[in-house]
Design an enzyme around this catalytic site. Structure first.
Site, short mmCIF file in Angstrom:
data_model
loop_
_atom_site.label_atom_id
_atom_site.label_comp_id
_atom_site.label_asym_id
_atom_site.label_seq_id
_atom_site.Cartn_x
_atom_site.Cartn_y
_atom_site.Cartn_z
N ALA A 1 -8.28 0.94 1.49
CA ALA A 1 -9.70 0.61 1.60
C ALA A 1 -9.82 -0.70 2.38
CB ALA A 1 -10.31 0.47 0.22
N GLY B 1 -5.87 3.10 -0.88
CA GLY B 1 -6.80 4.21 -0.68
C GLY B 1 -6.30 5.21 0.35
N GLU C 1 -4.13 7.46 -1.57
CA GLU C 1 -5.02 8.27 -2.42
C GLU C 1 -5.74 9.35 -1.60
OE1 GLU C 1 -6.91 4.65 -3.90
OE2 GLU C 1 -6.41 5.31 -5.93
N GLU D 1 -2.31 -2.19 -4.55
CA GLU D 1 -3.52 -2.86 -5.05
C GLU D 1 -3.20 -4.00 -6.01
OE1 GLU D 1 -3.13 0.45 -4.79
OE2 GLU D 1 -5.00 1.41 -4.16
N1 CO8 Z 1 -8.24 -3.62 5.03
C1 CO8 Z 1 -8.70 -4.35 6.06
N2 CO8 Z 1 -7.94 -4.72 7.12
C2 CO8 Z 1 -6.66 -4.33 7.13
C3 CO8 Z 1 -6.11 -3.55 6.09
C4 CO8 Z 1 -6.97 -3.18 4.99
N3 CO8 Z 1 -6.54 -2.42 3.97
N4 CO8 Z 1 -4.80 -3.33 6.35
C5 CO8 Z 1 -4.56 -3.92 7.54
N5 CO8 Z 1 -5.66 -4.53 8.01
C6 CO8 Z 1 -5.82 -5.28 9.26
C7 CO8 Z 1 -5.13 -6.64 9.19
O1 CO8 Z 1 -5.96 -7.59 8.55
C8 CO8 Z 1 -4.90 -6.93 10.65
O2 CO8 Z 1 -6.10 -7.39 11.20
P1 CO8 Z 1 -6.05 -8.65 12.27
O3 CO8 Z 1 -5.27 -8.13 13.44
O4 CO8 Z 1 -7.49 -8.90 12.58
O5 CO8 Z 1 -5.35 -9.76 11.59
C9 CO8 Z 1 -4.63 -5.56 11.24
O6 CO8 Z 1 -5.15 -4.61 10.29
C10 CO8 Z 1 -3.15 -5.28 11.42
O7 CO8 Z 1 -2.52 -5.50 10.17
P2 CO8 Z 1 -1.24 -6.47 10.02
O8 CO8 Z 1 -1.25 -7.54 11.06
O9 CO8 Z 1 -1.18 -6.90 8.59
O10 CO8 Z 1 -0.08 -5.42 10.34
P3 CO8 Z 1 1.43 -5.47 9.84
O11 CO8 Z 1 2.16 -4.44 10.63
O12 CO8 Z 1 1.96 -6.87 9.84
O13 CO8 Z 1 1.34 -5.01 8.29
C11 CO8 Z 1 0.60 -3.60 6.47
C12 CO8 Z 1 0.95 -3.70 7.98
C13 CO8 Z 1 1.89 -3.81 5.64
C14 CO8 Z 1 0.04 -2.23 6.23
C15 CO8 Z 1 -0.42 -4.71 6.11
O14 CO8 Z 1 -1.49 -4.66 7.03
C16 CO8 Z 1 -0.98 -4.59 4.72
O15 CO8 Z 1 -0.32 -4.93 3.76
N6 CO8 Z 1 -2.24 -4.10 4.61
C17 CO8 Z 1 -2.95 -4.03 3.36
C18 CO8 Z 1 -2.43 -2.89 2.50
C19 CO8 Z 1 -3.18 -2.88 1.19
O16 CO8 Z 1 -3.15 -3.78 0.41
N7 CO8 Z 1 -3.87 -1.74 0.91
C20 CO8 Z 1 -4.61 -1.56 -0.31
C21 CO8 Z 1 -6.04 -1.98 -0.12
S1 CO8 Z 1 -6.99 -1.90 -1.63
C22 CO8 Z 1 -7.32 -0.26 -1.78
O17 CO8 Z 1 -6.96 0.56 -0.98
C23 CO8 Z 1 -8.11 0.15 -2.99
C24 CO8 Z 1 -8.58 1.58 -2.89
C25 CO8 Z 1 -9.67 1.78 -3.87
C26 CO8 Z 1 -10.52 2.98 -3.49
C27 CO8 Z 1 -11.62 3.16 -4.50
C28 CO8 Z 1 -12.62 4.22 -4.03
C29 CO8 Z 1 -13.39 4.78 -5.16
#
Ligand code: CO8
Length: 258
Positions: free
Chosen positions: A65, A109, A112, A132
């Site tokens: 998400a 998400g 999921e 998360e």
């Molecule tokens: N949300 C927003 N932006 C994101 C997300 C995300 N989940 N993931 C990556 N990005 C963005 C980064 O901020 C970055 O943006 P910018 O270039 O502006 O800095 C860009 O994407 C590229 O990401 P990275 O530079 O971090 O790329 P890496 O290759 O270094 O890392 C990862 C890749 C490991 C995937 C890393 O981006 C990461 O850890 N992302 C977050 C993963 C995460 O925590 N996901 C869980 C989110 S919470 C959730 O999903 C709850 C779901 C609930 C649903 C409920 C519905 C009912």
């Protein structure tokens, strides 16, 4: 209909949706989830479509998400369901099969969403996880419920509590994905599978999907109750009396199958 966060196309009798927010690794925001639901619902209603595929990019199916969108939500924002809950279950109302073609990250998400699809075909570069916990939250779209059913309580606990990622071979061993292929084959493999499905009778395909989903989604409490009633009924047999009596008399039981 014009979409801004997804790409939609038709390949024969297959409807393909590509998540398309590359700058944020396909982070799932409200607009994307609404558009995805709208596109899948339209394919579901289209008699020329027999199955669907949802995919992302080489780097990410979806990295979860959208954290930037969620960061300042209050409890009431999310509880009222106007933001990140209202459109997440649309995919489960789709009656024709939906295959997830996962390359790269399927996290939070994103994992999921892949699990909401009927099965997952992934590339050997895929990474699954529920990170998360690292954000001070827990999965909110079925991660804690579908993962234990899909891959066992042990691995689900491990992923949800440590936030670690699982690679494609572990995901296949655990039963989360049905096939692992090379990245360049992943989407085509999913489209081919969807094409095979779409060649069958739609009613039987829909009923097969519904029946498997029923087994998968049935509550543990119903299975436990069924087991308990079977257990109780064995106390009406002669063999239960004989088996327990024989144990207490330190002899072999003489079962009559009655
Ligand atoms: N949300 C927003 N932006 C994101 C997300 C995300 N989940 N993931 C990556 N990005 C963005 C980064 O901020 C970055 O943006 P910018 O270039 O502006 O800095 C860009 O994407 C590229 O990401 P990275 O530079 O971090 O790329 P890496 O290759 O270094 O890392 C990862 C890749 C490991 C995937 C890393 O981006 C990461 O850890 N992302 C977050 C993963 C995460 O925590 N996901 C869980 C989110 S919470 C959730 O999903 C709850 C779901 C609930 C649903 C409920 C519905 C009912």
């Amino acid at each position: 209909m014009t979409y801004e966060t997804i790409l939609v196309e038709t390949i024969g009798r297959v409807g393909l949706v590509t998540l398309n927010r590359p700058q944020v690794l396909n982070a799932l925001n409200d607009q994307l989830m609404t558009e995805l639901g709208t596109a899948l619902t339209a394919f579901d209603a289209d008699e020329n479509i027999g199955a669907m595929v949802v995919t992302g990019s080489d780097k990410a199916f979806a990295a979860g998400a959208d954290i930037a969108a969620m960061a300042n939500y209050s409890y009431m924002d999310v509880y009222k369901g106007e933001y990140i809950t209202r459109n997440w279950e649309t995919i489960r109302q789709v009656r024709k099969p939906v295959i997830a073609a996962v390359r790269g990250f399927a996290l939070g998400g994103g994992c999921e969403l892949a699990m909401m699809c009927d099965f997952i075909i992934c590339s050997d570069t895929a990474k699954f996880g529920q990170p998360e916990i690292k954000l001070g939250i827990i999965p909110g779209a079925g991660g804690t419920q579908r993962l234990p059913r899909a891959i066992s309580k042990a691995k689900a606990m491990d992923l949800c509590l440590t936030g670690r990622m699982m690679d494609a071979s572990e995901a296949e061993r655990a039963g989360l994905v049905s096939r692992v292929v090379a990245p360049e084959q992943c989407l085509q493999e999913a489209i081919d599978a969807a094409t095979v499905i779409a060649s069958y009778s739609i009613p039987s395909v829909m009923m097969a999907k519904e029946s498997v989903s029923r087994a998968y989604e049935g509550p543990l409490s119903e299975g436990m109750l069924f087991e308990r009633r079977m257990f109780h009924s064995l106390f009406g047999t002669e063999d239960q009396k004989e088996g327990m009596k024989a144990f207490l008399e330190k002899r072999k039981p003489d079962f009559k199958n009655k």
